[in-house]
Design an enzyme around this catalytic site. Structure first.
Site, PDB file in Angstrom:
ATOM      1  N   GLU B  60     -27.609  44.385 -65.670  1.00  0.00           N
ATOM      2  CA  GLU B  60     -27.548  45.701 -65.021  1.00  0.00           C
ATOM      3  C   GLU B  60     -26.207  45.965 -64.354  1.00  0.00           C
ATOM      4  O   GLU B  60     -25.697  47.082 -64.414  1.00  0.00           O
ATOM      5  CB  GLU B  60     -28.693  45.855 -64.007  1.00  0.00           C
ATOM      6  CG  GLU B  60     -30.071  46.067 -64.631  1.00  0.00           C
ATOM      7  CD  GLU B  60     -30.725  44.784 -65.115  1.00  0.00           C
ATOM      8  OE1 GLU B  60     -30.175  43.689 -64.848  1.00  0.00           O
ATOM      9  OE2 GLU B  60     -31.787  44.866 -65.761  1.00  0.00           O
ATOM     10  N   HIS B 129     -42.239  46.237 -60.761  1.00  0.00           N
ATOM     11  CA  HIS B 129     -42.272  47.355 -61.715  1.00  0.00           C
ATOM     12  C   HIS B 129     -42.897  48.578 -61.057  1.00  0.00           C
ATOM     13  O   HIS B 129     -43.481  49.424 -61.724  1.00  0.00           O
ATOM     14  CB  HIS B 129     -43.059  46.981 -62.976  1.00  0.00           C
ATOM     15  CG  HIS B 129     -42.448  45.881 -63.781  1.00  0.00           C
ATOM     16  ND1 HIS B 129     -42.478  44.562 -63.389  1.00  0.00           N
ATOM     17  CD2 HIS B 129     -41.750  45.908 -64.949  1.00  0.00           C
ATOM     18  CE1 HIS B 129     -41.855  43.817 -64.294  1.00  0.00           C
ATOM     19  NE2 HIS B 129     -41.402  44.608 -65.241  1.00  0.00           N
TER      20      HIS B 129
END
Lengths: 369, 326
Positions: B60, B129
């Site tokens: 990322e 999540h």
């Protein structure tokens, strides 16, 4: 054989970098420059050798020890010094200071205060030049300590996989602040790390401007041909402390004295005299000219005003309809060339990213020393 | 006008802008051949090719850092962070480089990166999540933060984000990716950044929400209406810069406010809105401003419905605030 003009230009630039830093160091002592200030003294061959091997429209980024790189590219010394002094006439109106210099006019895309923060940005810039099918090269400097950051490893993988035209130059001056890089690195030969990413790795004497010049020139040709990125480890040494507040307990006086013997500036000067390109009188005249230029830079910075309070809020976001600011136009009132990019409908994407069947990796050299 | 869900609306906006502007590049983990973990980028790889819909390594920080470099150099990258919970490795690049580019170069350049990322709970995703990290980005000067609740706004806001010059974090409410459906114009339109939407008018109490919780707030407001409490419902749409004028106008009228968000209460956006409202509407207030939010805990797996400020909790908040007598 290198041309006399090139050698004299390199000499002048290295002396400029040295004298600018000496003046910055003095100004810091007088509290004209505040906060943090990292001098480049000793490492001049790396920035100058690299810059001279590039085209003026190639792109450059570096870390926080960043006064030298824009100077080598041709930035205005007065405006750089003014930025260090925190004045409104500085390149970033005094908002950036020593560690965050920018000069887009000369394609210098920044000094970065977070160690290694600039490494992925350089890959993105190189991506954009491939995307537009330009043959520009991006050069990204960083220190030895940055090679242990995650950003370094993530980016080498991406840059090599996408064969980006980027040259990563690690200025290995042996110490990350006060820690010997060998004490914290499982593999202190940073160029070797290129092997793990299937890219070319090279090691060079960073105290020899001509060796740096030759290597970068050759690597840039490779990059422009689409052969992918290169990692260069330039072995260099800073003669001064990490910053202005450095007790230097981590290295001996004898070590510094020993390293001073490989000072890149006298080395080039000897070469110039030996080849009878210029005599001592002519070189002394260059020294005197550069000294005057740096004195003028300090005088300009001292005479300038600090930024007004309105600058505190300005530039957080792009104001509606506001164009990019061109520092030398703002400060010196001269018209400057500014990079421009094709609009979305003019742009043609002709680069192929996905490996085709039978596609072989072009660069297999791996790291050399 | 076709009926699309929120994912299809995002996909439509990306496709439309990529056709119009070759500078737009979509990048991220699995966004290309795979079409995105939620299918937000489905079909783009086939239409625009691997050079414009780029499957990146799982890194990322590298994705966002590279995107910043692309944007400095005249492209319009749209990186996707697969779940907003995965954004933290890129936090340094976003905070240290992206947000500050304009300021520290004193206007020499900007990095108009639009980071798309699904956020919020309700899909039994557990700790990593489900989170709502929007306040962390609002706290960084230099970023615009957007969170649509419905397909029409998602398409219009994304197009507007792609056509301005500041970095944007575009939070997509994954709980209602498919459940939120609505009519979406086929062609080009923009929903301006920085403008809240008054979804329902009322004069007794103001309910402020965004993202997936707009749908829960809407249910609660319906229920409150049947009890005779007339609520004004405001969807923020852009979280920062905040459309404070719309909020102030409403609270000056109603004198009571309930703020809803999934993110943990402490130092959440709700606290900031409450502070701004009391600064501006002190004399109009008839009850303490109430926050109905997620809890100050990590996000749980089994108890995710209990974590979220769903309609019953919002209704309770509305009732308590409406009944409050000083």
């Amino acid at each position: 054989m290198h041309s006399p003009e090139l050698l004299l230009r390199m000499y002048r630039k290295m002396v400029l970098l040295r004298k600018f830093e000496e003046r910055a160091g003095q100004a810091y002592g007088l509290k004209k420059i505040q906060g943090f200030c990292h001098l480049y003294i000793g490492q001049e061959a790396v920035a100058v050798g690299t810059h001279e091997a590039l085209r003026p429209d190639d792109y450059m980024l570096t870390g926080y020890r960043d006064h030298a790189h824009p100077l080598a590219r041709g930035a205005d010394p007065g405006m750089l010094m003014a930025e260090l002094f925190g004045k409104a006439t500085g390149y970033s109106k005094g908002k950036g200071g020593s560690m965050h210099l920018f000069d887009i006019e000369h394609h210098f895309y920044g000094g970065y205060g977070i160690v290694g923060g600039q490494i992925p940005l350089a890959a993105g810039m190189a991506f954009a030049s491939r995307y537009r099918n330009e043959d520009r090269v991006t050069v990204c400097f960083f220190g030895d300590a940055a090679a242990n950051q995650g950003a370094f490893h993530e980016t080498l993988n991406m840059a090599a996989k996408w064969k980006l035209p980027v040259i990563y130059v690690c200025e290995n001056n042996r110490y990350g602040m006060g820690t010997d890089i060998r004490r914290v690195s499982a593999e202190p030969e940073i160029a070797k790390r290129a092997i793990g990413y299937n890219m070319r790795g090279e090691s060079v004497d960073g105290m020899d401007v001509l060796k740096v010049f030759e290597l970068v020139k050759e690597c840039a040709i490779d990059c422009r041909k689409g052969r992918g990125p290169v990692l260069i480890e330039a072995h260099t040494y800073r003669f001064r402390g990490h910053s202005m507040s450095d007790a230097a307990t981590y290295r001996s006086k004898e070590e510094v004295e020993e390293e001073r013997k490989s000072d890149p500036i006298p080395k080039l000067r000897d070469e110039i005299v030996l080849r009878k390109i210029a005599d001592d009188a002519k070189l002394d005249a260059i020294d005197a000219e550069v000294k005057k230029e740096c004195e003028e830079a300090v005088a300009f910075a001292e005479a300038s005003f600090e930024p007004g309070l309105e600058e505190l809020q300005h530039d957080t976001w792009v104001a509606p309809g506001e164009a990019d600011q061109r520092p030398r136009e703002r400060v010196r009132g001269v018209k400057v060339e500014w990079p421009s990019y094709p609009s979305g409908d003019q742009l043609k994407v002709s680069w192929e990213l996905e490996p085709k069947a039978g596609h072989l990796s072009v660069v297999k050299e791996g790291a050399k020393r | 006008m076709p009926t699309l869900n929120l994912l299809q609306a995002v996909n439509d906006a990306l496709r439309l802008e990529m056709r119009r502007d070759n500078r737009v590049v979509v990048m991220g983990e699995d966004v290309g051949k795979f079409g995105g973990v939620f299918r937000a980028t489905a079909g783009l790889y086939e239409e625009f090719g691997p050079e414009r819909v780029i499957d990146t390594p799982l890194a990322e920080g590298g994705i966002i850092g590279t995107a910043i470099g692309m944007a400095l150099y005249g492209l319009k990258p749209v990186p996707e962070i697969q779940f907003s919970d995965f954004i933290y490795p890129a936090f340094d690049q976003i905070v240290s480089e992206l947000a500050k580019m304009r300021y520290r170069s004193a206007g020499q350049y900007t990095a108009p990166v639009v980071i798309r990322t699904p956020f919020g709970g309700g899909i039994k995703g557990g700790l990593y999540h489900s989170q709502s990290p929007e306040a962390l980005f609002i706290h960084q000067a230099g970023l615009r933060v957007v969170a649509p609740s419905n397909p029409y706004d998602a398409k219009g806001l994304l197009l507007a984000a792609l056509r301005q010059n500041d970095p944007v974090i575009f939070f997509e409410p994954k709980r209602v990716y498919r459940a939120a459906k609505g009519e979406v114009p086929e062609g080009d339109y923009e929903v301006p950044l920085g403008e809240a939407s008054v979804m329902r008018e009322g004069d007794q109490l103001t309910v402020i929400a965004y993202g997936a919780m707009v749908h829960e707030a809407s249910q609660a407001v319906e229920e409150a209406a049947s009890q005779g409490i007339g609520c004004e419902l405001i969807d923020l749409r852009t979280l920062w810069p905040l459309d404070i004028d719309t909020l102030v106008a409403s609270v000056q009228k109603t004198g009571r406010a309930v703020i809803v968000h999934e993110a943990p209460r402490t130092c959440g956006l709700g606290g900031e809105i409450a502070a701004l409202l009391q600064e501006r509407c002190f004399v109009n207030l008839e009850a303490p401003i109430r926050r109905v939010t997620g809890w100050d805990t990590p996000f749980p797996y089994t108890l995710d419905e209990e974590y979220l400020p769903l309609a019953p909790r919002i209704l309770q908040g509305i009732e308590d605030t409406a009944r409050y007598v000083a």
